[in-house]
Motif scaffolding. Structure first.
Motif, short mmCIF file in Angstrom:
data_model
loop_
_atom_site.label_atom_id
_atom_site.label_comp_id
_atom_site.label_asym_id
_atom_site.label_seq_id
_atom_site.Cartn_x
_atom_site.Cartn_y
_atom_site.Cartn_z
N ARG A 1 0.43 7.57 -0.27
CA ARG A 1 1.32 6.94 -1.42
C ARG A 1 2.00 5.50 -0.67
O ARG A 1 2.23 5.60 0.41
CB ARG A 1 2.58 7.98 -1.43
N LEU B 1 4.74 2.47 -1.41
CA LEU B 1 6.04 2.07 -2.17
C LEU B 1 5.94 0.59 -1.84
O LEU B 1 5.57 -0.03 -1.14
CB LEU B 1 7.13 2.53 -1.31
N ARG C 1 4.14 3.89 -5.71
CA ARG C 1 5.67 3.97 -6.36
C ARG C 1 6.12 2.45 -6.22
O ARG C 1 6.46 1.84 -5.34
CB ARG C 1 6.45 4.72 -5.27
N VAL D 1 6.20 8.39 1.62
CA VAL D 1 5.37 7.37 1.54
C VAL D 1 4.52 6.98 2.69
O VAL D 1 5.22 7.24 3.65
CB VAL D 1 6.33 6.06 1.35
#
Length: 152
Positions: A2, A4, A27, A64
């Protein structure tokens, strides 16, 4: 993984598409709710927040792996100073395993300092956004390098 992404603007959409196509979650922080449909169409998760108000990003770091602080087009100032420092401080005791920074020389020095303090691998982006594909290529290469780097 993930990611960010704080900043990145429209070129960040190309990066989001490529990361999402490889099965990664992105994200994407935006202050502008009108940008949400474009982020989602690129395969990202829109997160409404403001890097000038680090408190608004409090939960953005949840789960993250890589923090992308891509504010190279933002003018000198707090986004490359105190706000960046606060965000780097928030990576302590999180799942963040690497930071990639695009910005100013002073900001790069702060990333080096804080990443050393936090024992988090980092990379400093020095590729212009003029070519979104080359810019995305450079970031993807830096993500691989940061993830392969030993921590500490």
């Amino acid at each position: 993984m993930r990611v960010l992404m704080v900043g990145g603007g429209r070129p960040g959409l190309e990066l989001t598409r490529r990361l999402a196509a490889d099965g990664h979650a992105v994200r994407f922080v935006t202050r502008n709710e009108a940008f949400v449909p474009e982020i989602e169409a690129a395969g990202g998760e829109a997160y409404i927040g403001d890097p000038d108000r680090i408190g608004s990003l409090r939960y953005a770091l949840d789960n993250v792996t890589i923090l992308l602080w891509l504010l190279g087009r933002a003018p000198d100032g707090d986004l490359h100073g105190s706000r960046l420092t606060m965000m780097m401080e928030r990576t302590i005791d999180t799942t963040v395993r690497g930071v990639i920074y695009e910005g100013t020389e002073a900001g790069a020095a702060e990333v080096v300092r804080m990443a050393g303090y936090n024992e988090i691998p980092y990379a400093i982006l020095d590729v212009a956004r003029d070519d979104p594909e080359a810019w995305a290529d450079a970031i993807l290469e830096q993500i691989d390098g940061v993830l392969a780097a030993p921590r500490g």
